[in-house]
Design a protein around this motif. Structure first.
Motif, PDB file in Angstrom:
ATOM      1  N   ASP A  93      31.278 -44.163  18.950  1.00  0.00           N
ATOM      2  CA  ASP A  93      30.757 -45.517  18.820  1.00  0.00           C
ATOM      3  C   ASP A  93      30.406 -45.818  17.369  1.00  0.00           C
ATOM      4  O   ASP A  93      29.757 -45.020  16.697  1.00  0.00           O
ATOM      5  N   LEU A  94      30.846 -46.981  16.896  1.00  0.00           N
ATOM      6  CA  LEU A  94      30.512 -47.484  15.570  1.00  0.00           C
ATOM      7  C   LEU A  94      29.741 -48.784  15.750  1.00  0.00           C
ATOM      8  O   LEU A  94      30.223 -49.694  16.443  1.00  0.00           O
ATOM      9  N   SER A  95      28.564 -48.881  15.120  1.00  0.00           N
ATOM     10  CA  SER A  95      27.700 -50.029  15.360  1.00  0.00           C
ATOM     11  C   SER A  95      27.120 -50.574  14.062  1.00  0.00           C
ATOM     12  O   SER A  95      26.917 -49.840  13.090  1.00  0.00           O
ATOM     13  N   LEU A  96      26.839 -51.876  14.069  1.00  0.00           N
ATOM     14  CA  LEU A  96      26.093 -52.536  13.010  1.00  0.00           C
ATOM     15  C   LEU A  96      24.925 -53.236  13.688  1.00  0.00           C
ATOM     16  O   LEU A  96      25.122 -54.113  14.535  1.00  0.00           O
ATOM     17  N   MET A  97      23.700 -52.838  13.325  1.00  0.00           N
ATOM     18  CA  MET A  97      22.516 -53.338  14.014  1.00  0.00           C
ATOM     19  C   MET A  97      21.433 -53.774  13.037  1.00  0.00           C
ATOM     20  O   MET A  97      21.247 -53.151  11.986  1.00  0.00           O
ATOM     21  N   THR A 116       6.302 -49.443  15.784  1.00  0.00           N
ATOM     22  CA  THR A 116       7.294 -49.644  16.830  1.00  0.00           C
ATOM     23  C   THR A 116       8.318 -50.646  16.301  1.00  0.00           C
ATOM     24  O   THR A 116       8.030 -51.420  15.378  1.00  0.00           O
ATOM     25  N   TYR A 117       9.522 -50.656  16.892  1.00  0.00           N
ATOM     26  CA  TYR A 117      10.563 -51.540  16.374  1.00  0.00           C
ATOM     27  C   TYR A 117      11.576 -51.895  17.462  1.00  0.00           C
ATOM     28  O   TYR A 117      11.691 -51.217  18.484  1.00  0.00           O
ATOM     29  N   LEU A 118      12.291 -52.983  17.208  1.00  0.00           N
ATOM     30  CA  LEU A 118      13.414 -53.418  18.042  1.00  0.00           C
ATOM     31  C   LEU A 118      14.687 -53.360  17.215  1.00  0.00           C
ATOM     32  O   LEU A 118      14.654 -53.506  15.988  1.00  0.00           O
ATOM     33  N   LEU A 119      15.822 -53.161  17.872  1.00  0.00           N
ATOM     34  CA  LEU A 119      17.103 -53.197  17.184  1.00  0.00           C
ATOM     35  C   LEU A 119      18.167 -53.792  18.096  1.00  0.00           C
ATOM     36  O   LEU A 119      18.076 -53.728  19.318  1.00  0.00           O
ATOM     37  N   GLY A 120      19.168 -54.390  17.484  1.00  0.00           N
ATOM     38  CA  GLY A 120      20.262 -54.983  18.234  1.00  0.00           C
ATOM     39  C   GLY A 120      21.382 -55.368  17.297  1.00  0.00           C
ATOM     40  O   GLY A 120      21.171 -55.552  16.091  1.00  0.00           O
ATOM     41  N   GLY A 121      22.595 -55.501  17.859  1.00  0.00           N
ATOM     42  CA  GLY A 121      23.726 -55.849  17.013  1.00  0.00           C
ATOM     43  C   GLY A 121      25.021 -55.872  17.778  1.00  0.00           C
ATOM     44  O   GLY A 121      25.088 -56.319  18.925  1.00  0.00           O
ATOM     45  N   ILE A 122      26.068 -55.325  17.170  1.00  0.00           N
ATOM     46  CA  ILE A 122      27.391 -55.302  17.775  1.00  0.00           C
ATOM     47  C   ILE A 122      28.050 -53.973  17.455  1.00  0.00           C
ATOM     48  O   ILE A 122      27.779 -53.366  16.414  1.00  0.00           O
ATOM     49  N   GLY A 123      28.903 -53.486  18.367  1.00  0.00           N
ATOM     50  CA  GLY A 123      29.545 -52.190  18.159  1.00  0.00           C
ATOM     51  C   GLY A 123      30.902 -52.111  18.841  1.00  0.00           C
ATOM     52  O   GLY A 123      31.282 -52.982  19.639  1.00  0.00           O
ATOM     53  N   THR A 124      31.627 -51.076  18.513  1.00  0.00           N
ATOM     54  CA  THR A 124      32.890 -50.774  19.177  1.00  0.00           C
ATOM     55  C   THR A 124      32.883 -49.300  19.579  1.00  0.00           C
ATOM     56  O   THR A 124      32.382 -48.453  18.826  1.00  0.00           O
TER      57      THR A 124
END
Length: 266
Positions: A93-97, A116-124
């Motif tokens: 998996d390759l992701s940018l978040m 504490t933290y949140l993360l989100g983005g897009i991946g393949t």
């Protein structure tokens, strides 16, 4: 309201609460699991080791951009429509978040040493999809051998030929975690990431309820071609993966000069 959120986001990105832009390198280790079309999944069989590497660029003490690579096995043993089913495959998996800290966080600072933290983005995700009709034909919604013999040759070949295909699966990762300092340049964290896939091939059950509708004959005697009746789409399918792990982070870039907020915690 839209202008309000733009202003708030701009403040977070460009505020001077952390004057320096910094960069971190991290390693990630944990387990990956799966949820999808299968039921009665044996949880022990669905937990497999995953490892990763990420590079994180910190715009300030609250907002970061992170690119990562994760490698590992995803698999499970369970049931589908009261029939045994299992799969096991290696995934990359390759992701940018984007990463947002609830509290100011700076590696090397006594005052801002945990958040504490949140993360989100897009991946393949890169993996192999294994299609085997000998396994599929026992499923409730798949054609039986006598029905296959009645299909056009081109469709019959699609249905009956086993195949392993390299697949690129677009996904959206979202997650949360907790991180804290353990040295002047080191940090450690615990996080969980859920990935929603935009195909249905992770568990080798690609739209398992689909079936082939035979063609009909028009009033003038001209036959019409059949078609597949499908149930999933780009936005609707059932495959997710879930990852839980720990990461160790090293801050290798502290900006052009040392900033007073980076106090030695030792």
């Amino acid at each position: 309201m839209k202008r309000f959120f733009v202003i708030i986001f701009s403040i977070l990105i460009f505020s001077s609460v952390s004057a320096q832009r910094t960069a971190d390198l991290g390693i990630w280790g944990g387990v990956g699991s799966y949820t999808g079309d299968m039921t009665d999944v044996d949880m022990a069989s669905s937990l497999n080791p995953n490892v990763g590497l990420f590079l994180r660029y910190n715009f300030n003490s609250r907002v970061s951009l992170r690119t990562s690579a994760m490698l590992g096995t995803i698999g499970a043993t369970g049931m589908y429509e009261e029939k045994p089913w299992d799969f096991n495959k290696f995934m990359t998996d390759l992701s940018l978040m984007g990463e947002f800290n609830f509290f100011r966080y700076l590696i090397g600072s006594k005052r801002y040493g945990a958040t504490t933290y949140l993360l989100g983005g897009i991946g393949t995700s890169l993996f192999t999809y294994s299609y085997d009709y000998d396994r599929m034909r026992n499923m409730l919604f798949y054609l039986q051998p006598t029905e296959v013999a009645m299909l056009p040759l081109d469709v019959r070949g699609e249905v009956t030929t086993p195949a392993d295909k390299s697949t690129v699966g677009l996904n959206v990762p979202i997650g949360f975690g907790f991180k804290f300092n353990v040295g002047s340049r080191l940090g450690i964290g615990v996080e969980a990431i859920l990935r929603k896939y935009f195909n249905d091939k992770v568990d080798d059950l690609d739209d398992p309820r689909k079936y082939y509708v035979q063609g009909t004959t028009a009033a003038d005697g001209t036959p019409t071609s059949g078609s597949w009746k499908t149930y999933n789409s780009f936005l609707h399918n059932n495959d997710f993966t879930f990852h839980v792990g720990v990461h160790l982070t090293y801050r290798f870039f502290n900006g052009n000069s040392e900033c007073p907020v980076y106090e030695n915690i030792n």
